[in-house]
Design a protein around this motif. Structure first.
Motif, mmCIF file in Angstrom:
data_model
loop_
_atom_site.group_PDB
_atom_site.id
_atom_site.type_symbol
_atom_site.label_atom_id
_atom_site.label_comp_id
_atom_site.label_asym_id
_atom_site.label_seq_id
_atom_site.Cartn_x
_atom_site.Cartn_y
_atom_site.Cartn_z
ATOM 1 N N GLN A 201 7.430 -16.677 -12.699
ATOM 2 C CA GLN A 201 7.659 -15.310 -13.169
ATOM 3 C C GLN A 201 6.906 -14.327 -12.297
ATOM 4 N N ASP A 202 7.556 -13.208 -11.967
ATOM 5 C CA ASP A 202 6.910 -12.122 -11.239
ATOM 6 C C ASP A 202 6.510 -11.032 -12.223
ATOM 7 N N VAL A 203 5.287 -10.500 -12.045
ATOM 8 C CA VAL A 203 4.790 -9.391 -12.849
ATOM 9 C C VAL A 203 4.344 -8.309 -11.870
ATOM 10 N N TYR A 204 4.617 -7.048 -12.211
ATOM 11 C CA TYR A 204 4.340 -5.925 -11.314
ATOM 12 C C TYR A 204 3.385 -4.937 -11.970
ATOM 13 N N TRP A 205 2.534 -4.336 -11.133
ATOM 14 C CA TRP A 205 1.622 -3.286 -11.572
ATOM 15 C C TRP A 205 1.639 -2.152 -10.547
ATOM 16 N N LEU A 206 1.370 -0.962 -11.012
ATOM 17 C CA LEU A 206 1.059 0.175 -10.159
ATOM 18 C C LEU A 206 -0.439 0.374 -10.312
ATOM 19 N N GLU A 207 -1.168 0.340 -9.198
ATOM 20 C CA GLU A 207 -2.627 0.355 -9.288
ATOM 21 C C GLU A 207 -3.247 1.352 -8.316
ATOM 22 N N SER A 208 -4.455 1.753 -8.653
ATOM 23 C CA SER A 208 -5.266 2.544 -7.743
ATOM 24 C C SER A 208 -6.692 2.018 -7.824
ATOM 25 N N ALA A 209 -7.387 2.121 -6.710
ATOM 26 C CA ALA A 209 -8.751 1.609 -6.633
ATOM 27 C C ALA A 209 -9.644 2.621 -5.947
ATOM 28 N N ILE A 210 -10.883 2.675 -6.420
ATOM 29 C CA ILE A 210 -11.922 3.463 -5.762
ATOM 30 C C ILE A 210 -12.997 2.472 -5.340
ATOM 31 N N LEU A 211 -13.301 2.469 -4.046
ATOM 32 C CA LEU A 211 -14.311 1.559 -3.518
ATOM 33 C C LEU A 211 -15.418 2.353 -2.857
ATOM 34 N N LYS A 212 -16.641 1.880 -3.034
ATOM 35 C CA LYS A 212 -17.813 2.496 -2.427
ATOM 36 C C LYS A 212 -18.457 1.488 -1.487
ATOM 37 N N LYS A 213 -18.990 1.993 -0.394
ATOM 38 C CA LYS A 213 -19.736 1.126 0.508
ATOM 39 C C LYS A 213 -21.180 1.115 0.028
ATOM 40 N N ILE B 68 0.852 -1.190 0.000
ATOM 41 C CA ILE B 68 0.000 0.000 0.000
ATOM 42 C C ILE B 68 0.887 1.239 0.000
ATOM 43 N N ILE B 69 0.638 2.132 -0.940
ATOM 44 C CA ILE B 69 1.362 3.407 -0.998
ATOM 45 C C ILE B 69 0.674 4.400 -0.072
ATOM 46 N N ASP B 70 -0.618 4.585 -0.287
ATOM 47 C CA ASP B 70 -1.424 5.430 0.591
ATOM 48 C C ASP B 70 -2.901 5.185 0.308
ATOM 49 N N PHE B 71 -3.737 5.735 1.165
ATOM 50 C CA PHE B 71 -5.178 5.642 0.958
ATOM 51 C C PHE B 71 -5.864 6.802 1.648
ATOM 52 N N ASP B 72 -7.065 7.092 1.169
ATOM 53 C CA ASP B 72 -7.888 8.150 1.742
ATOM 54 C C ASP B 72 -9.272 7.557 1.964
ATOM 55 N N GLU B 73 -9.651 7.455 3.226
ATOM 56 C CA GLU B 73 -10.931 6.834 3.562
ATOM 57 C C GLU B 73 -11.885 7.897 4.074
ATOM 58 N N ARG B 74 -13.023 7.956 3.452
ATOM 59 C CA ARG B 74 -14.106 8.838 3.892
ATOM 60 C C ARG B 74 -15.290 7.946 4.196
ATOM 61 N N GLN B 75 -16.390 8.484 4.612
ATOM 62 C CA GLN B 75 -17.509 7.672 5.094
ATOM 63 C C GLN B 75 -17.789 6.435 4.226
ATOM 64 N N ASP B 76 -18.217 6.622 3.009
ATOM 65 C CA ASP B 76 -18.595 5.500 2.149
ATOM 66 C C ASP B 76 -17.754 5.434 0.883
ATOM 67 N N LEU B 77 -16.547 5.999 0.945
ATOM 68 C CA LEU B 77 -15.679 6.033 -0.231
ATOM 69 C C LEU B 77 -14.223 5.907 0.211
ATOM 70 N N VAL B 78 -13.486 5.050 -0.474
ATOM 71 C CA VAL B 78 -12.059 4.874 -0.193
ATOM 72 C C VAL B 78 -11.309 4.888 -1.512
ATOM 73 N N THR B 79 -10.210 5.622 -1.552
ATOM 74 C CA THR B 79 -9.277 5.528 -2.673
ATOM 75 C C THR B 79 -7.985 4.937 -2.126
ATOM 76 N N ILE B 80 -7.417 3.995 -2.881
ATOM 77 C CA ILE B 80 -6.221 3.285 -2.434
ATOM 78 C C ILE B 80 -5.225 3.254 -3.590
ATOM 79 N N ASN B 81 -3.981 3.590 -3.307
ATOM 80 C CA ASN B 81 -2.892 3.494 -4.289
ATOM 81 C C ASN B 81 -1.927 2.435 -3.769
ATOM 82 N N TYR B 82 -1.533 1.517 -4.649
ATOM 83 C CA TYR B 82 -0.705 0.406 -4.185
ATOM 84 C C TYR B 82 0.085 -0.227 -5.329
ATOM 85 N N TRP B 83 1.127 -0.956 -4.941
ATOM 86 C CA TRP B 83 1.881 -1.789 -5.856
ATOM 87 C C TRP B 83 1.278 -3.183 -5.785
ATOM 88 N N ASN B 84 1.220 -3.849 -6.913
ATOM 89 C CA ASN B 84 0.719 -5.218 -6.979
ATOM 90 C C ASN B 84 1.795 -6.070 -7.648
#
Length: 151
Positions: free
Chosen positions: A111-123, A84-100
Motif C-alpha cells: 500500500q502507498d500512503v502520501y503526505w504533504l510535509e514541511s520541515a524546519i531544520l537548524k544547524k 521536494i516542492i521548494d526550500f529556503d536555506e539561510r545560514q543555520d536554518l532551512v525550511t523545506i516543503n515536500y511530498w512524502n
C-alpha cells in the motif's frame, strides 16, 4: 577538440549543480528520521531532532517521545520516496516543503500512503537537526498529480 570537451564538462557540471540544489543537504536529516522511524530505531530518531522538536501530525502536536511511542517494530517494510516542492536555506536554518510517499509492504499486501510535509531544520554544532515537522496525510486513494518521487 579541447573546446568541445570543455563545453561538455561545463554542461555536466551545470546539471550536477542544478540537481544538487534541488535537494538541500539538510534534507538528509529528514530522510534519516523517517528511515529510523521505519526501523523503530528510537535512539537514532532522537539524534535527528532538537531538544524542542515538535511534530504537527495530522492535527495533533507530538514530541519526539510521542513519535517514539508510535514507532514499533514490524514485519512490514516501509520504503520512503520524496518530491521536494521548494526550500529556503539561510545560514543555520532551512525550511523545506515536500511530498512524502511511503510504500508499506507485507507478505499479503502493498500500500502507498502520501503526505504533504514541511520541515524546519537548524544547524546545531555543525549538524542539521529537525526543529519542526508538519505532516498532513492525504485521504486514502488520493495521490498528488504530476509529482515525480525519488527514493
Amino acid at each position: 577538440m579541447p573546446k568541445i570537451v570543455f563545453t561538455i564538462m561545463l554542461f555536466v557540471l551545470t546539471i550536477g549543480n542544478t540537481q544538487a540544489q534541488d535537494k538541500p543537504e539538510a534534507f538528509e536529516t529528514v530522510e534519516k528520521l523517517l528511515n529510523f522511524l521505519s526501523d523503530a530505531d528510537h535512539e537514532n530518531m532522537r539524534g535527528t531532532v532538537t531538544e524542542s522538536f515538535l511534530l504537527l501530525e495530522h492535527g495533533e502536536v507530538w514530541t519526539i517521545e510521542d513519535l517514539i511511542k508510535a514507532a514499533k517494530p514490524s514485519d512490514t517494510i516501509r520504503t520512503n520516496y520524496y518530491s521536494i516542492i521548494d526550500f529556503d536555506e539561510r545560514q543555520d536554518l532551512v525550511t523545506i516543503n515536500y511530498w512524502n510517499k511511503a510504500n508499506f509492504t507485507s507478505k499479503s499486501k502493498s500500500q502507498d500512503v502520501y503526505w504533504l510535509e514541511s520541515a524546519i531544520l537548524k544547524k546545531v554544532e555543525g549538524k542539521w537537526l529537525l526543529s519542526q515537522l508538519h505532516s498532513t496525510r492525504l485521504p486514502s486513494g488520493k495521490m498528488p498529480e504530476n509529482v515525480v518521487f525519488s527514493q
